[in-house]
Each structure stands twice: as structure tokens, then as C-alpha cells.
Design a protein around this motif. Structure first.
Motif, short mmCIF file in Angstrom:
data_model
loop_
_atom_site.label_atom_id
_atom_site.label_comp_id
_atom_site.label_asym_id
_atom_site.label_seq_id
_atom_site.Cartn_x
_atom_site.Cartn_y
_atom_site.Cartn_z
N ALA A 21 0.83 -1.20 0.00
CA ALA A 21 0.00 0.00 0.00
C ALA A 21 0.87 1.26 0.00
O ALA A 21 0.58 2.21 -0.74
N ALA A 22 1.93 1.27 0.80
CA ALA A 22 2.81 2.43 0.86
C ALA A 22 3.44 2.70 -0.51
O ALA A 22 3.51 3.85 -0.96
N THR A 23 3.87 1.65 -1.18
CA THR A 23 4.46 1.81 -2.52
C THR A 23 3.44 2.40 -3.49
O THR A 23 3.76 3.28 -4.28
N ALA A 24 2.22 1.93 -3.41
CA ALA A 24 1.16 2.43 -4.28
C ALA A 24 0.83 3.89 -3.96
O ALA A 24 0.65 4.71 -4.87
N TYR A 25 0.76 4.23 -2.68
CA TYR A 25 0.49 5.61 -2.30
C TYR A 25 1.61 6.54 -2.75
O TYR A 25 1.36 7.66 -3.19
N GLU A 26 2.86 6.09 -2.65
CA GLU A 26 3.99 6.89 -3.12
C GLU A 26 3.86 7.17 -4.62
O GLU A 26 4.10 8.30 -5.08
N ALA A 27 3.48 6.16 -5.38
CA ALA A 27 3.30 6.33 -6.82
C ALA A 27 2.17 7.31 -7.11
O ALA A 27 2.26 8.15 -8.01
N ALA A 28 1.09 7.21 -6.33
CA ALA A 28 -0.04 8.11 -6.52
C ALA A 28 0.36 9.55 -6.23
O ALA A 28 -0.03 10.47 -6.95
N LEU A 29 1.17 9.76 -5.20
CA LEU A 29 1.60 11.11 -4.87
C LEU A 29 2.55 11.68 -5.92
O LEU A 29 2.59 12.90 -6.10
N ALA A 30 3.27 10.82 -6.60
CA ALA A 30 4.13 11.29 -7.68
C ALA A 30 3.28 11.87 -8.82
O ALA A 30 3.69 12.81 -9.49
N ASN A 32 -0.03 13.06 -8.29
CA ASN A 32 -0.84 14.15 -7.75
C ASN A 32 -0.47 14.38 -6.28
O ASN A 32 -1.04 13.76 -5.40
N PRO A 33 0.48 15.27 -6.01
CA PRO A 33 0.92 15.48 -4.64
C PRO A 33 -0.05 16.31 -3.79
O PRO A 33 0.23 16.58 -2.62
N HIS A 35 -3.21 15.48 -2.91
CA HIS A 35 -4.33 14.65 -2.46
C HIS A 35 -4.15 14.33 -0.96
O HIS A 35 -3.37 13.46 -0.60
N PRO A 36 -4.84 15.03 -0.06
CA PRO A 36 -4.60 14.86 1.38
C PRO A 36 -4.88 13.47 1.91
O PRO A 36 -4.19 13.01 2.83
N ASP A 37 -5.87 12.77 1.38
CA ASP A 37 -6.16 11.42 1.87
C ASP A 37 -5.00 10.46 1.61
O ASP A 37 -4.74 9.56 2.40
N VAL A 38 -4.33 10.67 0.51
CA VAL A 38 -3.19 9.80 0.17
C VAL A 38 -2.03 10.09 1.12
O VAL A 38 -1.37 9.16 1.60
N TRP A 39 -1.77 11.35 1.42
CA TRP A 39 -0.71 11.69 2.38
C TRP A 39 -1.00 11.03 3.73
O TRP A 39 -0.12 10.43 4.34
N PHE A 40 -2.24 11.16 4.19
CA PHE A 40 -2.62 10.58 5.47
C PHE A 40 -2.43 9.06 5.46
O PHE A 40 -1.85 8.48 6.38
N SER A 41 -2.90 8.42 4.41
CA SER A 41 -2.81 6.96 4.31
C SER A 41 -1.37 6.48 4.22
O SER A 41 -1.01 5.45 4.80
#
Length: 64
Positions: A21-30, A32-33, A35-41
Motif C-alpha cells: 500500500a505504501a508503494t502504491a500511495y507513493e506512486a499516486a503522490l508522484a 498528484n501530490p 491529495h490529502p487522503d493519500v498523504w494521510f494513508s
């Protein structure tokens, strides 16, 4: 980020697959940085992985 993708990431968290999940969230933030829900997650995943320094960095980046 697309909504179904976010649900897939949340599903990984529910299965306690925090590293995946962390790897996927990191990719998502790359993509769209802003997105607050992704930062929190991502911070939550780091805490569950006992990567406290990374969790703190994510929190600081998210707030500022």
C-alpha cells in the motif's frame, strides 16, 4: 487520482499489506501530490511498518 485506484490501495491496507500500500500511495503522490487522503494513508502505512521517521516526514510535507 482515480477513485477505484484509491479503493484498491485501501483494500491493501485492510489486508495489512502495508508495504504494498505504501508503494502504491507513493506512486499516486508522484502523479498528484495535492491529495490529502493519500498523504494521510501513506503516513499510516509507515507507522504500521514502524518507519516512524518516514511517517513524520510525510506529516511535515503534508502540512506544509
Amino acid at each position: 487520482m482515480r477513485f477505484p485506484m484509491f479503493l484498491m490501495f485501501r483494500s491493501a491496507v485492510r489486508r495489512k499489506e502495508y508495504q504494498a500500500a505504501a508503494t502504491a500511495y507513493e506512486a499516486a503522490l508522484a502523479l498528484n501530490p495535492l491529495h490529502p487522503d493519500v498523504w494521510f494513508s501513506l503516513g499510516y502505512c509507515y507507522l504500521r511498518l514502524e518507519q516512524n521517521q518516514k511517517a513524520l516526514q510525510v506529516r511535515l510535507l503534508w502540512l506544509y
